[in-house]
Scaffold this motif. Structure first.
Motif, PDB file in Angstrom:
ATOM      1  N   PHE A 310     -16.082  -4.141  -7.315  1.00 42.90           N
ATOM      2  CA  PHE A 310     -15.165  -4.820  -5.922  1.00 42.90           C
ATOM      3  C   PHE A 310     -14.581  -5.545  -6.221  1.00 42.90           C
ATOM      4  N   HIS A 311     -15.336  -6.584  -7.065  1.00 42.28           N
ATOM      5  CA  HIS A 311     -14.426  -7.835  -7.638  1.00 42.28           C
ATOM      6  C   HIS A 311     -13.435  -8.099  -8.678  1.00 42.28           C
ATOM      7  N   LYS A 312     -13.506  -6.900  -8.946  1.00 44.38           N
ATOM      8  CA  LYS A 312     -12.640  -6.956 -10.104  1.00 44.38           C
ATOM      9  C   LYS A 312     -11.381  -5.339  -9.813  1.00 44.38           C
ATOM     10  N   ALA A 313     -11.087  -5.279  -8.750  1.00 45.19           N
ATOM     11  CA  ALA A 313     -10.207  -3.871  -8.037  1.00 45.19           C
ATOM     12  C   ALA A 313      -9.371  -4.743  -7.993  1.00 45.19           C
ATOM     13  N   LEU A 314      -8.131  -5.336  -8.313  1.00 46.61           N
ATOM     14  CA  LEU A 314      -6.840  -4.967  -7.909  1.00 46.61           C
ATOM     15  C   LEU A 314      -5.389  -3.543  -6.731  1.00 46.61           C
ATOM     16  N   PHE A 315      -4.888  -4.452  -6.156  1.00 43.59           N
ATOM     17  CA  PHE A 315      -3.815  -4.075  -5.803  1.00 43.59           C
ATOM     18  C   PHE A 315      -2.421  -4.199  -6.191  1.00 43.59           C
ATOM     19  N   SER A 316      -1.789  -3.147  -7.528  1.00 46.24           N
ATOM     20  CA  SER A 316      -0.502  -3.266  -7.212  1.00 46.24           C
ATOM     21  C   SER A 316       0.495  -2.100  -6.809  1.00 46.24           C
ATOM     22  N   SER A 317       1.914  -2.091  -6.917  1.00 45.31           N
ATOM     23  CA  SER A 317       2.428  -1.103  -6.655  1.00 45.31           C
ATOM     24  C   SER A 317       3.481  -0.751  -8.005  1.00 45.31           C
ATOM     25  N   ASP A 318       3.507  -1.945  -8.794  1.00 44.29           N
ATOM     26  CA  ASP A 318       4.641  -1.382 -10.073  1.00 44.29           C
ATOM     27  C   ASP A 318       5.947  -0.612 -10.342  1.00 44.29           C
ATOM     28  N   ALA A 319       6.210  -1.459  -8.182  1.00 40.87           N
ATOM     29  CA  ALA A 319       7.688  -0.394  -8.160  1.00 40.87           C
ATOM     30  C   ALA A 319       8.834  -1.551  -9.288  1.00 40.87           C
ATOM     31  N   PHE A 320       9.425  -0.696  -9.113  1.00 42.33           N
ATOM     32  CA  PHE A 320      10.296  -1.639  -9.983  1.00 42.33           C
ATOM     33  C   PHE A 320      11.755  -0.509  -9.187  1.00 42.33           C
ATOM     34  N   GLY A 321      13.032  -1.728  -9.201  1.00 42.71           N
ATOM     35  CA  GLY A 321      14.400  -0.820  -8.594  1.00 42.71           C
ATOM     36  C   GLY A 321      14.770  -0.415  -7.213  1.00 42.71           C
ATOM     37  N   LEU A 322      13.682   0.294  -7.160  1.00 48.59           N
ATOM     38  CA  LEU A 322      13.508   1.225  -5.326  1.00 48.59           C
ATOM     39  C   LEU A 322      12.950   0.816  -4.511  1.00 48.59           C
ATOM     40  N   ALA A 323      12.755   0.218  -3.409  1.00 53.35           N
ATOM     41  CA  ALA A 323      12.226  -0.343  -2.450  1.00 53.35           C
ATOM     42  C   ALA A 323      11.045   0.021  -1.882  1.00 53.35           C
ATOM     43  N   GLU A 324      11.594   1.519  -1.734  1.00 55.25           N
ATOM     44  CA  GLU A 324      10.915   2.745  -2.171  1.00 55.25           C
ATOM     45  C   GLU A 324       9.088   2.400  -2.501  1.00 55.25           C
ATOM     46  N   LEU A 325       9.463   2.376  -3.722  1.00 53.39           N
ATOM     47  CA  LEU A 325       8.462   2.699  -4.500  1.00 53.39           C
ATOM     48  C   LEU A 325       7.341   1.153  -4.236  1.00 53.39           C
ATOM     49  N   HIS A 326       7.926   0.013  -3.986  1.00 53.86           N
ATOM     50  CA  HIS A 326       7.318  -0.922  -2.975  1.00 53.86           C
ATOM     51  C   HIS A 326       6.262  -0.537  -1.306  1.00 53.86           C
ATOM     52  N   HIS A 327       7.146   0.169  -1.318  1.00 52.47           N
ATOM     53  CA  HIS A 327       7.170   0.075   0.635  1.00 52.47           C
ATOM     54  C   HIS A 327       5.847   1.247   0.298  1.00 52.47           C
ATOM     55  N   LEU A 328       6.111   2.126  -1.616  1.00 55.61           N
ATOM     56  CA  LEU A 328       4.723   3.447  -0.674  1.00 55.61           C
ATOM     57  C   LEU A 328       3.772   3.022  -1.752  1.00 55.61           C
ATOM     58  N   GLY A 329       3.999   2.101  -2.642  1.00 55.90           N
ATOM     59  CA  GLY A 329       2.739   1.150  -3.095  1.00 55.90           C
ATOM     60  C   GLY A 329       1.962   0.712  -1.867  1.00 55.90           C
ATOM     61  N   ALA A 330       2.641   0.713  -1.089  1.00 53.86           N
ATOM     62  CA  ALA A 330       1.067  -0.594  -0.374  1.00 53.86           C
ATOM     63  C   ALA A 330       0.832   0.775   0.759  1.00 53.86           C
ATOM     64  N   VAL A 331       1.391   1.777   1.311  1.00 52.25           N
ATOM     65  CA  VAL A 331       1.110   2.473   2.278  1.00 52.25           C
ATOM     66  C   VAL A 331       0.407   3.952   1.578  1.00 52.25           C
ATOM     67  N   LEU A 332       0.140   4.438   0.599  1.00 46.76           N
ATOM     68  CA  LEU A 332      -0.093   5.496   0.006  1.00 46.76           C
ATOM     69  C   LEU A 332      -2.014   5.052  -0.638  1.00 46.76           C
ATOM     70  N   PHE A 333      -1.615   3.298  -0.965  1.00 47.49           N
ATOM     71  CA  PHE A 333      -2.710   2.291  -1.366  1.00 47.49           C
ATOM     72  C   PHE A 333      -3.823   2.260  -0.131  1.00 47.49           C
ATOM     73  N   ARG A 334      -2.610   1.654   1.365  1.00 44.80           N
ATOM     74  CA  ARG A 334      -3.390   1.019   2.028  1.00 44.80           C
ATOM     75  C   ARG A 334      -4.673   2.723   3.098  1.00 44.80           C
ATOM     76  N   ASP A 335      -3.575   3.986   3.226  1.00 44.82           N
ATOM     77  CA  ASP A 335      -4.189   5.300   3.502  1.00 44.82           C
ATOM     78  C   ASP A 335      -4.748   5.642   2.497  1.00 44.82           C
ATOM     79  N   GLY A 336      -4.871   5.918   1.391  1.00 44.67           N
ATOM     80  CA  GLY A 336      -5.736   6.317   0.705  1.00 44.67           C
ATOM     81  C   GLY A 336      -6.892   4.987   0.543  1.00 44.67           C
TER      82      GLY A 336
END
Ligand SMILES: [Zn+2]
Length: 375
Positions: A310-336
């Motif tokens: 658990f100390h080796k797992a990180l969060f990223s979105s790898d979002a590129f271009g669309l702010a939608e992808l930064h947003h989704l990356g965070a929302v889906l990560f939190r919810d999931g």
């Protein structure tokens, strides 16, 4: 877990900037797929897990009902303008720090400072190794001077960047030899590459000796190194992006103490979890895969926590271009992640304090430690 994650400013440890200009339907769809060509006539790339998740989670941020139709979404997006849309989606993402990789199509998207301002957050830069080599080549360097010039450029990068990134997976594959190439090997490979670049005007570094030399030059800086692993655009040969191909190289690097971050990893996230499990300097995430698997990302997140400590797992979105992808990356990560961890608490498998502590580590703490962000 959901409550704690909602209040935790995430560290997105690998993303890119956004396009702030207004996008037409074709331009928007191009940024919402890893495919290199438009969808077949009469079809849309929004008929995907990503497209459905986008309409579900991003539409309300633009004052639309959930699941708004793509045409309604795009006309509202045009009405608000790309900059306002980006500001809203980024600010609603709950990301406190963005680690922004600047080596890909940097002239089309915001840099770290502009992204930080739009998001009302911190941003740090991650430098792409191959871009450094290509910039050095553009200076007219000789084959003899190439290795030294790359080392100097990386030392300069280390004064402002928090990490480096390799796309060897895109340019060759991860089936690289492990050992550091000799000076003579690097000089010969650089000579051949620079001569070809001179002839063709193309400076795309893809020689495996040079890609390996860049990785080792990165190790010499002491900065953490991110590696593209697994799923990506049509340039990758996915069967050569299995992180197990890197096992010997990872073991060769271990004595140097450089931290290695395996990015995305899907569909090899279980293989990546094994490497993170047995090698002290290896970490991984399932960024990009979370966005592209949408409603199925809960399962991917759960699988990513099978072997990965658990100390080796990180969060990223790898979002590129669309702010939608930064947003989704965070929302889906939190919810999931909340669904997975709360489920384990409900089963009695985990205690609630442990679940909360692990969620905070993955969302923020592990990235702060690995990249030294608190310093
Ligand atoms: Zn990326």
């Amino acid at each position: 877990v959901a409550e704690v994650l909602a209040e935790t400013p995430l560290v997105d440890h690998h993303c890119h900037g956004v396009v702030t200009g207004t996008l037409d339907r074709a331009g928007f769809e191009d940024l919402a797929t890893e495919a290199a060509v438009p969808a077949p006539a009469g079809t849309t790339y929004l008929d995907t897990q990503l497209g459905f998740a986008l309409r579900r989670h991003c539409a309300p941020v633009l004052d639309l009902p959930v699941h708004a139709a793509p045409s309604a979404y795009l006309s509202r997006r045009a009405e608000l303008g790309g900059e306002e849309v980006s500001r809203r989606l980024l600010r609603a993402a709950g990301i406190g720090s963005y680690l922004v990789e600047t080596g890909y199509r940097g002239d089309e998207i915001t840099g770290p400072a502009d992204l930080a301002e739009l998001a009302g957050a911190d941003a740090h830069e991650v430098v792409r190794l191959e871009a450094v080599a290509e910039q050095v080549a553009a200076t007219g360097v000789s084959a003899e001077g190439f290795a030294g010039a790359v080392a100097d450029a990386l030392q300069r990068a280390a004064t402002y960047a928090v990490g480096l990134k390799s796309i060897a997976a895109y340019r060759y594959g991860l089936d690289l030899e492990a050992a550091r190439p000799t000076a003579a090997e690097v000089q010969a490979a650089a000579g051949a590459w620079l001569a070809e670049a001179e002839r063709t005007g193309q400076r795309r570094v893809s020689d495996p000796v040079l890609l390996r030399a860049l990785l080792w030059a990165g190790v010499d800086t002491g900065l953490p190194i991110q590696l593209h692993v697994g799923y990506g655009d049509a340039d990758v040969r996915l069967h050569r992006c299995n992180p197990l191909l890197l096992t010997d190289w990872l073991q060769a690097v271990q004595p140097f103490g450089t931290q290695i971050l395996l990015l995305h990893c899907y569909p090899y996230h279980r293989e990546a979890g094994y490497l993170a499990h047995v090698l002290p300097h290896v970490h991984c995430d399932v960024g990009l895969a979370v966005n592209y698997t949408g409603a199925r990302s809960v399962a991917i997140l759960a699988e990513s926590l099978e072997l990965t400590p658990f100390h080796k797992a990180l969060f990223s979105s790898d979002a590129f271009g669309l702010a939608e992808l930064h947003h989704l990356g965070a929302v889906l990560f939190r919810d999931g992640l909340a669904e997975v961890l709360d489920g384990w608490v409900a089963d009695g498998a985990w205690s609630e304090p442990d679940a909360v502590r692990v969620a905070t580590m993955i969302g923020r703490g592990n990235a702060e430690r690995v990249y030294g962000l608190a310093d």
